[in-house]
Scaffold this active site. Structure first.
Site, PDB file in Angstrom:
ATOM      1  N   THR A 165      -3.854   3.214   6.535  1.00 13.38           N
ATOM      2  CA  THR A 165      -2.400   3.286   6.495  1.00 13.38           C
ATOM      3  C   THR A 165      -1.840   3.413   7.902  1.00 13.38           C
ATOM      4  O   THR A 165      -2.480   3.978   8.777  1.00 13.38           O
ATOM      5  CB  THR A 165      -2.018   4.556   5.699  1.00 13.38           C
ATOM      6  N   ARG A 193      -2.432   1.469  -8.516  1.00 11.37           N
ATOM      7  CA  ARG A 193      -2.792   2.705  -7.825  1.00 11.37           C
ATOM      8  C   ARG A 193      -1.792   3.002  -6.714  1.00 11.37           C
ATOM      9  O   ARG A 193      -1.447   2.155  -5.916  1.00 11.37           O
ATOM     10  CB  ARG A 193      -4.193   2.583  -7.236  1.00 11.37           C
ATOM     11  N   LEU A 194      -1.299   4.250  -6.691  1.00 13.61           N
ATOM     12  CA  LEU A 194      -0.513   4.745  -5.573  1.00 13.61           C
ATOM     13  C   LEU A 194      -1.328   5.809  -4.856  1.00 13.61           C
ATOM     14  O   LEU A 194      -1.888   6.705  -5.489  1.00 13.61           O
ATOM     15  CB  LEU A 194       0.807   5.366  -6.044  1.00 13.61           C
ATOM     16  N   ASP A 196      -1.188   8.459  -1.253  1.00 17.66           N
ATOM     17  CA  ASP A 196      -0.226   9.460  -0.807  1.00 17.66           C
ATOM     18  C   ASP A 196       0.944   8.868  -0.029  1.00 17.66           C
ATOM     19  O   ASP A 196       1.999   9.492   0.080  1.00 17.66           O
ATOM     20  CB  ASP A 196      -0.923  10.529   0.041  1.00 17.66           C
ATOM     21  N   THR A 216      -3.313  10.163   6.755  1.00 18.36           N
ATOM     22  CA  THR A 216      -3.968   8.894   6.468  1.00 18.36           C
ATOM     23  C   THR A 216      -5.351   9.159   5.883  1.00 18.36           C
ATOM     24  O   THR A 216      -5.874  10.257   5.931  1.00 18.36           O
ATOM     25  CB  THR A 216      -4.120   8.018   7.730  1.00 18.36           C
TER      26      THR A 216
END
Length: 307
Positions: A165, A193-194, A196, A216
């Protein structure tokens, strides 16, 4: 003024620093930096040419937070738009919701005229095909995609293990503290899917009264521990930015079940101090910093903490 970004975000840090130096809004500065990362075809975990989910669809997540108003905008599982971070910003400014996902997020993006893009590239699709060839049985290959996804072997090596990320934190000339994130999430993830990144308080949080944090790597852990909000709360309780990060790291290390791996925590306080650590990281963790007086952003090495 201050800019902190993780190493994956380095291609956009010059632009973000330039905007901060010109005394413009800090949140807009980091959004413009992240948009460069989203369009960077050499980064396969953010924006265009990222690795898709197990069905070959590229679903993108992003979030922004203005630490002065504490308004947020987040988007999840967004397909076919070039800049999810800009869509997240417009959720913050244009609608009385904080997060939109899937088809609703895509409808909103169309209504605001967000830039449409075919984010999948020949490289990303070819790499996905190679992954399928490695993990599917012959019977599954014959039926795919009409197979039970839970039955697909999921232990293959992520081709982008060293990348992640992108996260940015900033303090602007008005002492406004902001955070922004953007990601494609896990390679070959289960559809929908998510992690954070689009979840405020888990992957990022900003409060101009105290500071900001962004995480991350293993988002499942940051979600369970509420890591980003925890770091800011620990600063509110009087801990230094470093001690707040260490305390949040101990919260993460206390997790004993579920998927456990590495987490990188980036944090700043309202005075412009910062701390970046890699919790149980097996590789060197680098990040980018810019402050007034620097000719350009500089790359630093984070502390590795093992708990």
């Amino acid at each position: 003024m201050l800019l902190i970004a993780n190493y994956e975000g380095r291609s956009g840090t010059n632009r973000a620093a330039e905007i901060l130096a010109s005394k413009e809004n800090g949140l807009r500065a980091i959004i413009e930096g992240i948009k460069i990362v989203e369009a960077n075809l050499d980064i396969h975990t953010v924006g265009m040419s990222s690795w898709p989910n197990i069905l070959g669809e590229l679903q993108l997540d992003a979030a922004v937070m203005d630490g002065t108003t504490r308004r947020t905008g987040a988007v999840g599982a967004l397909r076919n738009f070039k800049h999810p971070v800009e869509v997240a910003y417009r959720i913050m400014t244009d609608i009385d919701h904080e997060i939109l996902v899937g088809e609703g997020a895509e409808r909103f993006a169309r209504e605001i005229g967000a830039e449409i893009a075919k984010n999948e590239t020949e490289l990303s699709i070819n790499t996905w095909h190679k992954h399928l060839n490695d993990v599917l049985t012959e019977e599954q290959k014959a039926k795919f995609p009409d197979v039970r996804l839970l039955d697909i072997k999921n232990k293959a090596v992520d081709p982008e293990k060293l990348f992640d990320t992108t996260v940015y934190l900033s303090i602007d000339h008005e002492a406004r503290i902001s955070s922004a994130t953007s990601t494609s999430g896990w390679a070959w993830k289960y559809p929908g899917r998510l992690g954070d990144s689009p979840i405020i308080g888990a992957g990022s949080y900003a409060d101009s009264r105290y500071g900001a944090c962004a995480c991350t790597h293993t988002g499942e852990m940051s979600i369970r521990a509420g890591t980003a909000r925890s770091v800011v709360l620990y600063m509110k309780m009087g801990l230094s930015v470093a001690d707040a990060v260490y305390e949040a790291a101990r919260d993460l290390a206390d997790l004993k079940t579920g998927y456990l791996d590495e987490v990188t925590i980036h944090a700043v306080d309202k005075s412009g101090n910062h701390k970046v650590i890699g919790l149980n990281s097996s590789e060197e963790i680098r990040y980018v910093i810019w402050q007034p007086g620097m000719e350009q952003p500089e790359i630093k090495v984070a502390e590795i903490v093992r708990l």
